[in-house]
Scaffold this motif. Structure first.
Motif, PDB file in Angstrom:
ATOM      1  N   TYR A  28       0.855  -1.192   0.000  1.00  0.00           N
ATOM      2  CA  TYR A  28       0.000   0.000   0.000  1.00  0.00           C
ATOM      3  C   TYR A  28       0.888   1.239   0.000  1.00  0.00           C
ATOM      4  O   TYR A  28       1.838   1.333   0.775  1.00  0.00           O
ATOM      5  N   VAL A  29       0.580   2.170  -0.895  1.00  0.00           N
ATOM      6  CA  VAL A  29       1.338   3.407  -1.015  1.00  0.00           C
ATOM      7  C   VAL A  29       0.366   4.568  -0.991  1.00  0.00           C
ATOM      8  O   VAL A  29      -0.675   4.541  -1.646  1.00  0.00           O
ATOM      9  N   SER A  30       0.690   5.579  -0.208  1.00  0.00           N
ATOM     10  CA  SER A  30      -0.101   6.806  -0.197  1.00  0.00           C
ATOM     11  C   SER A  30       0.831   7.986  -0.439  1.00  0.00           C
ATOM     12  O   SER A  30       1.943   8.025   0.098  1.00  0.00           O
ATOM     13  N   HIS A  31       0.384   8.921  -1.264  1.00  0.00           N
ATOM     14  CA  HIS A  31       1.125  10.161  -1.504  1.00  0.00           C
ATOM     15  C   HIS A  31       0.252  11.278  -0.969  1.00  0.00           C
ATOM     16  O   HIS A  31      -0.686  11.709  -1.634  1.00  0.00           O
ATOM     17  N   GLU A  77      -3.648   7.056  -3.786  1.00  0.00           N
ATOM     18  CA  GLU A  77      -3.163   5.833  -3.166  1.00  0.00           C
ATOM     19  C   GLU A  77      -2.956   4.775  -4.236  1.00  0.00           C
ATOM     20  O   GLU A  77      -3.599   4.828  -5.284  1.00  0.00           O
ATOM     21  N   ALA A  78      -2.092   3.834  -3.957  1.00  0.00           N
ATOM     22  CA  ALA A  78      -1.923   2.676  -4.835  1.00  0.00           C
ATOM     23  C   ALA A  78      -1.799   1.443  -3.960  1.00  0.00           C
ATOM     24  O   ALA A  78      -1.334   1.516  -2.824  1.00  0.00           O
ATOM     25  N   TRP A  79      -2.244   0.314  -4.494  1.00  0.00           N
ATOM     26  CA  TRP A  79      -2.167  -0.916  -3.716  1.00  0.00           C
ATOM     27  C   TRP A  79      -2.042  -2.095  -4.659  1.00  0.00           C
ATOM     28  O   TRP A  79      -2.251  -1.987  -5.872  1.00  0.00           O
ATOM     29  N   GLN A  84       3.711  -9.688  -6.740  1.00  0.00           N
ATOM     30  CA  GLN A  84       3.704 -10.117  -8.142  1.00  0.00           C
ATOM     31  C   GLN A  84       2.637  -9.408  -8.967  1.00  0.00           C
ATOM     32  O   GLN A  84       2.661  -9.447 -10.188  1.00  0.00           O
ATOM     33  N   MET A  85       1.686  -8.782  -8.300  1.00  0.00           N
ATOM     34  CA  MET A  85       0.585  -8.128  -8.994  1.00  0.00           C
ATOM     35  C   MET A  85       0.968  -6.696  -9.350  1.00  0.00           C
ATOM     36  O   MET A  85       1.784  -6.080  -8.678  1.00  0.00           O
ATOM     37  N   PRO A  86       0.377  -6.134 -10.414  1.00  0.00           N
ATOM     38  CA  PRO A  86       0.643  -4.731 -10.740  1.00  0.00           C
ATOM     39  C   PRO A  86      -0.002  -3.798  -9.720  1.00  0.00           C
ATOM     40  O   PRO A  86      -0.986  -4.155  -9.075  1.00  0.00           O
ATOM     41  N   TRP A  87       0.558  -2.619  -9.622  1.00  0.00           N
ATOM     42  CA  TRP A  87      -0.024  -1.580  -8.753  1.00  0.00           C
ATOM     43  C   TRP A  87      -1.351  -1.119  -9.335  1.00  0.00           C
ATOM     44  O   TRP A  87      -1.485  -0.954 -10.537  1.00  0.00           O
TER      45      TRP A  87
END
Ligand SMILES: [Zn+2]
Length: 89
Positions: A28-31, A77-79, A84-87
């Motif tokens: 999980y990515v948040s900007h 956000e990205a998850w 192995q899965m794409p964002w």
């Protein structure tokens, strides 16, 4: 190793300790919109004690796949289900 982000490499960045200890991968990515802070977290529940500050370069060296979402806009956000899965965002 080249550094893909437009921020400087020593930009302060939030990372969870599970990832820092190598127990978990970044899922999980948040900007953040308000301060531009990047957060790189796993899929666990997190309290403030689980979070630490690292540099963006340290986070990138732990998992270079975050370079794929270097252009994630502020407030987004990205998850992914697993490394192995794409964002998705
Ligand atoms: Zn975590």
């Amino acid at each position: 190793m080249s550094f893909p982000f437009c921020e400087v490499p020593n930009t302060a960045t939030i990372l969870c300790k599970h990832i820092a200890r190598g127990e978990k991968r970044i899922l999980y990515v948040s900007h953040d919109e308000d301060d531009g802070m990047w957060q790189f977290l796993c899929n666990e529940e997190h309290t403030i004690e689980d979070l630490m500050l690292v540099t963006l370069k340290q986070a990138y060296e732990l998992d270079p796949s975050i370079g794929e979402i270097k252009d994630l806009p502020l407030g987004n956000e990205a998850w992914r289900e697993n490394p192995q899965m794409p964002w998705r965002s």
